[in-house]
Every structure is written in C-alpha cells, then in structure tokens.
Design a protein around this motif. Sequence first.
Motif, PDB file in Angstrom:
ATOM      1  N   MET A  66      -5.428  29.041   1.487  1.00  0.00           N
ATOM      2  CA  MET A  66      -4.784  27.725   1.432  1.00  0.00           C
ATOM      3  C   MET A  66      -4.404  27.392  -0.003  1.00  0.00           C
ATOM      4  O   MET A  66      -3.330  26.856  -0.261  1.00  0.00           O
ATOM      5  CB  MET A  66      -5.713  26.637   1.977  1.00  0.00           C
ATOM      6  N   LYS A  67      -5.276  27.718  -0.937  1.00  0.00           N
ATOM      7  CA  LYS A  67      -5.022  27.409  -2.346  1.00  0.00           C
ATOM      8  C   LYS A  67      -3.816  28.182  -2.875  1.00  0.00           C
ATOM      9  O   LYS A  67      -3.185  27.763  -3.844  1.00  0.00           O
ATOM     10  CB  LYS A  67      -6.268  27.702  -3.186  1.00  0.00           C
ATOM     11  N   GLN A  68      -3.494  29.300  -2.233  1.00  0.00           N
ATOM     12  CA  GLN A  68      -2.315  30.072  -2.635  1.00  0.00           C
ATOM     13  C   GLN A  68      -1.022  29.413  -2.155  1.00  0.00           C
ATOM     14  O   GLN A  68       0.048  29.698  -2.670  1.00  0.00           O
ATOM     15  CB  GLN A  68      -2.404  31.495  -2.088  1.00  0.00           C
ATOM     16  N   LYS A  69      -1.116  28.534  -1.181  1.00  0.00           N
ATOM     17  CA  LYS A  69       0.073  27.885  -0.636  1.00  0.00           C
ATOM     18  C   LYS A  69       0.611  26.811  -1.571  1.00  0.00           C
ATOM     19  O   LYS A  69       1.794  26.519  -1.554  1.00  0.00           O
ATOM     20  CB  LYS A  69      -0.233  27.278   0.732  1.00  0.00           C
ATOM     21  N   PHE A  70      -0.261  26.191  -2.362  1.00  0.00           N
ATOM     22  CA  PHE A  70       0.159  25.166  -3.318  1.00  0.00           C
ATOM     23  C   PHE A  70      -0.910  25.011  -4.392  1.00  0.00           C
ATOM     24  O   PHE A  70      -2.091  25.142  -4.134  1.00  0.00           O
ATOM     25  CB  PHE A  70       0.412  23.809  -2.641  1.00  0.00           C
ATOM     26  N   THR A  71      -0.459  24.744  -5.596  1.00  0.00           N
ATOM     27  CA  THR A  71      -1.395  24.543  -6.706  1.00  0.00           C
ATOM     28  C   THR A  71      -2.107  23.207  -6.517  1.00  0.00           C
ATOM     29  O   THR A  71      -1.660  22.341  -5.754  1.00  0.00           O
ATOM     30  CB  THR A  71      -0.665  24.519  -8.061  1.00  0.00           C
ATOM     31  N   LYS A  72      -3.207  23.043  -7.224  1.00  0.00           N
ATOM     32  CA  LYS A  72      -3.959  21.795  -7.147  1.00  0.00           C
ATOM     33  C   LYS A  72      -3.082  20.614  -7.571  1.00  0.00           C
ATOM     34  O   LYS A  72      -3.045  19.584  -6.894  1.00  0.00           O
ATOM     35  CB  LYS A  72      -5.216  21.863  -8.021  1.00  0.00           C
TER      36      LYS A  72
END
Length: 156
Positions: A66-72
């Motif tokens: 999921m973290k690869q789908k969008f940065t923090k």
Amino acid sequence: MKFRKYQQKTIFKIILGLILAAMLLFVFKFLFSSSEKHVKEIAEEFYSYEQDGEYASSWELFHPSMKQKFTKGHYIQDRAHVFMNHFGVDTFTYTLSKPEKLKSWKMSKEDKAIKDVYKLTVIQTFEGKYGNFDIEQDIFVGKEKDEWTIMWDYNK
C-alpha cells in the motif's frame, strides 16, 4: 468390589478426557479469537487516526504494498483535501463488521497472495455541507513481518 474400582477408574478417565478436551477447545478458541481481536484493533486504530485527521499515523499502518501506491506526503495531502475541502467535513463516524478469515487474498493481480488475511467491511458516515452520506468499503488486514497491516482492494 473389582467392578466398583473399575467403574471409578472409568469415570475418572471420562472426566479427565472431558477436562482435556475443554482445555484444548479453550486454547484453540483463544488463539483464533486472538487474531480476530488484533485484526479488529488495528482497523479501529487506523480509522481512529483517520477520524482525527492524523493521516501520517494511519499511513504507517498500511501494508508495504500500500505504501508503494502513494507516498506519505501525498496521502496526507490527498486525504485532507478530499475529506475537508471537497466533502466539507471535519470528521466521520464508522462501523466495522466482524473480521472474516480468508484462505488467501491478493491486493491486485500483480501482487503475491497473502495467506494470513482477514476481510472487514467499514462504513464511514459523513455529515457535511452537501448532506449526510456513507462510504462502504471492504478492507483487508494481513500480517507482514509479524505486524498486522491495512490493505485496500485494487482488483478489477
């Protein structure tokens, strides 16, 4: 006399067997419900952060895929923009279904299957400048390196 002794031993064995069976059932139930409890807790934690607008904290609970789908930073900006600016809401309430254990699940066709995963349905209720409305979404909670993490469905 022998019959009475035999009868006492038999009763003792039956009682001992029932006690052992009850203990095994309790241990099995504890282990199974323990996972469900942790799954529900991580989902509660995630949506509690979201309610408070603490999107950086909720992002931390995502699965690495999921973290690869969008940065923090992008996630924080997008969530705040959509909910506060577009919907005109400050917060929301939510309900979670009972966790349902799945044999395996993939976040998308490209991702590898996850075996230790649960499905929950969340209903977020918003009261905003455009009226009251609900968003219903299935979420998935899976283990990654002994940590429960949140995932969304990207299958088409």
